[in-house]
Motif scaffolding. Structure first.
Motif, PDB file in Angstrom:
ATOM      1  N   LEU A 264       0.819  -1.217   0.000  1.00  0.00           N
ATOM      2  CA  LEU A 264       0.000   0.000   0.000  1.00  0.00           C
ATOM      3  C   LEU A 264       0.852   1.265   0.000  1.00  0.00           C
ATOM      4  N   THR A 265       1.990   1.234   0.672  1.00  0.00           N
ATOM      5  CA  THR A 265       2.850   2.422   0.715  1.00  0.00           C
ATOM      6  C   THR A 265       3.383   2.758  -0.676  1.00  0.00           C
ATOM      7  N   ALA A 266       3.846   1.743  -1.392  1.00  0.00           N
ATOM      8  CA  ALA A 266       4.361   1.970  -2.742  1.00  0.00           C
ATOM      9  C   ALA A 266       3.253   2.432  -3.683  1.00  0.00           C
ATOM     10  N   LEU A 267       2.068   1.835  -3.546  1.00  0.00           N
ATOM     11  CA  LEU A 267       0.943   2.247  -4.389  1.00  0.00           C
ATOM     12  C   LEU A 267       0.548   3.695  -4.099  1.00  0.00           C
ATOM     13  N   ARG A 268       0.562   4.079  -2.836  1.00  0.00           N
ATOM     14  CA  ARG A 268       0.191   5.452  -2.471  1.00  0.00           C
ATOM     15  C   ARG A 268       1.174   6.450  -3.079  1.00  0.00           C
ATOM     16  N   LEU A 269       2.450   6.129  -3.066  1.00  0.00           N
ATOM     17  CA  LEU A 269       3.447   7.023  -3.653  1.00  0.00           C
ATOM     18  C   LEU A 269       3.244   7.152  -5.161  1.00  0.00           C
ATOM     19  N   GLN A 270       2.861   6.073  -5.823  1.00  0.00           N
ATOM     20  CA  GLN A 270       2.621   6.140  -7.258  1.00  0.00           C
ATOM     21  C   GLN A 270       1.409   7.006  -7.575  1.00  0.00           C
TER      22      GLN A 270
END
Length: 315
Positions: free
Chosen positions: A116-122
């Motif tokens: 979720l953290t990586a998706l949020r940054l994208q």
């Protein structure tokens, strides 16, 4: 005989004190550190030695790894951990499409495989997105609640025309101003960094706002207010809003903005300097018997000046 018995008695008597080694061992055993070493350290070392010897074989190590991975995979693939659909709320159609294209999630997928953290940054990399709340909800739903940036300004720059929010952050690009004619226009290098100041000037220009064509940032230091009919108000670096309010107040009192004045120079807030328009200057020059000026501000040849003067009188 008595002497002999005495020697035998002395030879058979046992010293009750412990030996030096036994004494030291007993003293060591009284220390908590040594008791922990004996009770815990030695067994742990023995287990580690046995495990190290057993894992030194590549085949046994591979079997153990496969077994552990199989157990982890079987747990993560359970139905209660699977994500089967994604919902996006609060996003416009273009942002919704961009998010679905960029989220690298092939559903159904295990929730353990979704970062979720990586998706949020994208998602936050999208210019139009201000905030996004990503979470996995009960029932296997990946939920994205999006807050988009509110367009506030158009910024004309060397790359084209960008839409900015109130903080100067880029929202999107447009091909022409007519696409968002409802938004005020600013121009100049560094104008985006002073978007709040530009909005304050536009708010202060309320009484003359229908005549305002835009704001131009000069030298990344100050603003010019561009009006219709080619008029321009040059504002100071500090106190720009107050200076603009002074011009508006003076216009209410003397209607100066309706006169043939090309530039209102307020770069020195204590003095208002005006530069008259071409027609006003030529009228004064004609009254003085001087040669007329052309659009470039240079004196016209005598014949051209005569034609310009006659056409002005005929008009």
């Amino acid at each position: 005989m008595a002497l002999t018995d005495h020697r035998i008695f002395r030879r058979g008597r046992r010293d009750p004190a412990p030996s030096r080694l036994a004494y030291r061992l007993e003293r060591m055993w009284l220390k908590p550190v040594w008791r922990r070493v004996i009770r815990l350290g030695v067994p742990a070392f023995a287990v580690a030695m046995v495990a190290g010897v057993w894992l030194s074989d590549d085949h046994r190590r591979a079997v153990l790894t496969d077994g552990v991975n199989g157990v982890i995979q079987s747990v993560q693939s359970r139905d209660e951990f699977m994500v089967r659909m994604m919902t996006i709320e609060g996003a416009s159609a273009p942002v919704d499409k961009a998010m679905r294209a960029m989220l690298p999630v092939d559903l159904p997928a295990s929730s353990f495989d979704i970062n979720l953290t990586a998706l949020r940054l994208q998602v936050m990399a999208l210019d139009a997105v201000e905030t996004v709340d990503l979470r996995i909800r009960p029932g296997g739903v990946l939920s994205a609640i999006v807050t988009e940036r509110e367009p506030a300004l158009l910024w004309r720059n060397a790359r084209g025309i960008d839409i900015l929010d109130a903080g100067g952050h880029r929202v999107a690009s447009v091909t022409s101003r007519e696409v968002r004619a409802d938004l005020p226009l600013i121009a100049g290098e560094g104008a985006d960094e002073k978007a709040p100041e530009a909005l304050a000037l536009i708010d202060a220009a309320g009484p003359i706002l229908p005549r305002v064509r835009g704001l131009v940032r000069q030298g990344e230091r100050r603003w010019d207010v561009v009006l219709d009919r080619g008029q321009r108000i040059q504002l100071p670096q500090a106190g720009a809003v107050k200076a603009l309010e002074q011009v508006i107040a003076l216009d209410r009192a003397q209607d100066i903005l309706s006169r043939d004045i090309a530039v209102f120079d307020l770069r020195d807030p204590s003095h208002l300097v005006v530069r008259m328009g071409l027609d006003a200057r030529n009228t004064i020059r004609a009254a003085r018997g001087q040669v007329q000026l052309g659009p470039d501000g240079l004196p016209l040849p005598e014949d051209a000046a005569r034609v310009a003067g006659s056409s002005r009188r005929g008009g």
